[in-house]
Design a protein around this motif. Structure first.
Motif, mmCIF file in Angstrom:
data_model
loop_
_atom_site.group_PDB
_atom_site.id
_atom_site.type_symbol
_atom_site.label_atom_id
_atom_site.label_comp_id
_atom_site.label_asym_id
_atom_site.label_seq_id
_atom_site.Cartn_x
_atom_site.Cartn_y
_atom_site.Cartn_z
ATOM 1 N N LEU A 8 0.828 -1.202 0.000
ATOM 2 C CA LEU A 8 0.000 0.000 0.000
ATOM 3 C C LEU A 8 0.866 1.258 0.000
ATOM 4 N N LEU A 12 0.850 3.966 -3.002
ATOM 5 C CA LEU A 12 0.465 5.362 -2.762
ATOM 6 C C LEU A 12 1.607 6.310 -3.095
ATOM 7 N N ALA A 15 1.361 6.626 -6.772
ATOM 8 C CA ALA A 15 0.161 7.357 -7.190
ATOM 9 C C ALA A 15 0.263 8.844 -6.894
ATOM 10 N N TRP A 16 0.945 9.216 -5.824
ATOM 11 C CA TRP A 16 1.086 10.638 -5.489
ATOM 12 C C TRP A 16 2.414 11.224 -5.978
ATOM 13 N N CYS A 224 -4.402 8.644 -9.523
ATOM 14 C CA CYS A 224 -3.753 9.631 -8.658
ATOM 15 C C CYS A 224 -4.723 10.410 -7.784
ATOM 16 N N ALA A 228 -5.912 6.995 -5.242
ATOM 17 C CA ALA A 228 -4.943 7.367 -4.205
ATOM 18 C C ALA A 228 -5.622 7.567 -2.854
ATOM 19 N N LEU A 231 -6.372 4.212 -1.439
ATOM 20 C CA LEU A 231 -5.130 3.639 -0.916
ATOM 21 C C LEU A 231 -4.755 4.283 0.414
ATOM 22 N N LEU A 232 -4.951 5.603 0.502
ATOM 23 C CA LEU A 232 -4.617 6.309 1.744
ATOM 24 C C LEU A 232 -5.440 5.790 2.911
ATOM 25 N N LEU A 235 -4.103 2.499 3.896
ATOM 26 C CA LEU A 235 -2.792 2.593 4.531
ATOM 27 C C LEU A 235 -2.903 3.088 5.967
ATOM 28 N N ILE A 247 4.685 9.028 3.916
ATOM 29 C CA ILE A 247 4.508 8.980 2.467
ATOM 30 C C ILE A 247 4.900 10.305 1.819
ATOM 31 N N ASN A 251 6.921 10.831 -2.202
ATOM 32 C CA ASN A 251 6.328 11.396 -3.413
ATOM 33 C C ASN A 251 7.313 12.198 -4.261
ATOM 34 N N VAL A 302 -3.337 15.015 -0.782
ATOM 35 C CA VAL A 302 -2.593 14.745 -1.996
ATOM 36 C C VAL A 302 -1.678 15.903 -2.311
#
Length: 304
Positions: A8, A12, A15-16, A224, A228, A231-232, A235, A247, A251, A302
């Motif tokens: 995860l 993420l 994705a970010w 994204c 995302a 996923l957040l 997580l 995270i 990024n 994000v």
């Protein structure tokens, strides 16, 4: 971390980390306002059935509507203004440079909380972190950017402040509501705001964008943005809200590497120096002193 948490976290981070690259690609053919409209509308369509399938989200909708001023403020600071200025800035800046500047958000967020009286005193390490972050951005501006890019840097300043203030609004007024409800509400509101802006401004595209641009927009919206946030939430459930904040240090690494590998962007000494200073500054400004009990972090946002 468990294997699930590791997967995860990696997903993420990717994705970010890639939005900066995708915004650069999409911006070759789409005006910034059109890109934001497409991203928010598509993300809302993808997220809606998933979010509304949850009973707690459906039950929270009346409360969310009653707090529309707070939702509007959060949406304005977190999406409406930042995503427009981010897309505008990337018309003049490399995606990797943009990502490094945006990575100063955690440090600026601490400063915003301090000014609002909602944070403890920073201490020597905290102030040193803010200083290092400022020095890192100054290194980029002074050595890695041309004189014609000052306007883009000012636009990124708007993005950084918006990303720092948005979570403060969320914590103060909306933190008791389910995250998916707030995210969905903010995406829908953003799309509604941008419909007249696009129609009265650049207008809808008269011809279909190219395949790479369509793929970039779809990935921005589905992976994204909508993906995302899902996923957040997963997580945070695995690691807890405090450890999940790590995270934000992954990024920009992904963004810099993606810009160099896919777009052939130069990674200069100033980029590396600014990158190291900004991340070190964010770490020092946001780290928890050893004698302070760990507190939950109520919101993650994000970065692009």
């Amino acid at each position: 971390m468990t294997r699930r948490a590791t997967l995860l976290f990696a997903a993420l981070g990717l994705a970010w980390g890639i939005p900066y690259l995708l915004i650069k690609v999409a911006g070759e053919e789409l005006p910034p306002s059109t890109l934001v409209l497409a991203r928010t509308a598509l993300a809302a369509l993808v997220l809606a059935p998933v979010a509304l399938a949850r009973a707690d989200v459906r039950a929270a909708l009346p409360a969310l509507l009653r707090r529309w001023p707070a939702l509007a403020a959060y949406t304005g600071f977190e999406i409406v203004a930042p995503w427009l200025f981010l897309a505008r800035a990337e018309q003049d800046l490399d995606s990797s440079t943009t990502a490094v500047v945006i990575s100063a958000v955690p440090a600026v967020g601490v400063l915003v909380a301090l000014l609002a009286g909602r944070a403890e005193r920073l201490g020597a390490a905290g102030w040193a972190g803010l200083g290092l972050g400022t020095l890192g951005v100054a290194a980029l501006v002074g050595f890695d950017l041309g004189p014609g890019q000052a306007g883009a840097v000012a636009e990124l300043a708007v993005v950084v402040v918006g990303y720092a203030v948005g979570p403060a609004v969320l914590v103060r007024h909306l933190s008791d509501l389910p995250g998916p409800a707030v995210v969905l509400g903010s995406l829908v509101l953003s799309a509604v705001v941008y419909v007249p802006i696009v129609l009265l401004g650049p207008g809808l595209p008269t011809a279909a964008p190219s395949g790479p641009v369509l793929a970039a927009v779809a990935t921005l919206a589905v992976v994204c943005t909508a993906g995302a946030f899902l996923l957040l939430f997963a997580l945070v459930g695995e690691l807890g809200p405090v450890r999940a904040t790590a995270i934000v240090y992954v990024n920009p690494v992904v963004a810099v590497v993606a810009g160099a590998v896919v777009l052939g962007e130069r990674i200069t000494a100033a980029t590396l120096a600014g990158f190291a200073l900004v991340l070190a500054g964010s770490f020092l400004a946001t780290r928890r002193p050893a004698n302070r009990p760990e507190q939950p972090v109520p919101a993650l946002t994000v970065d692009a």
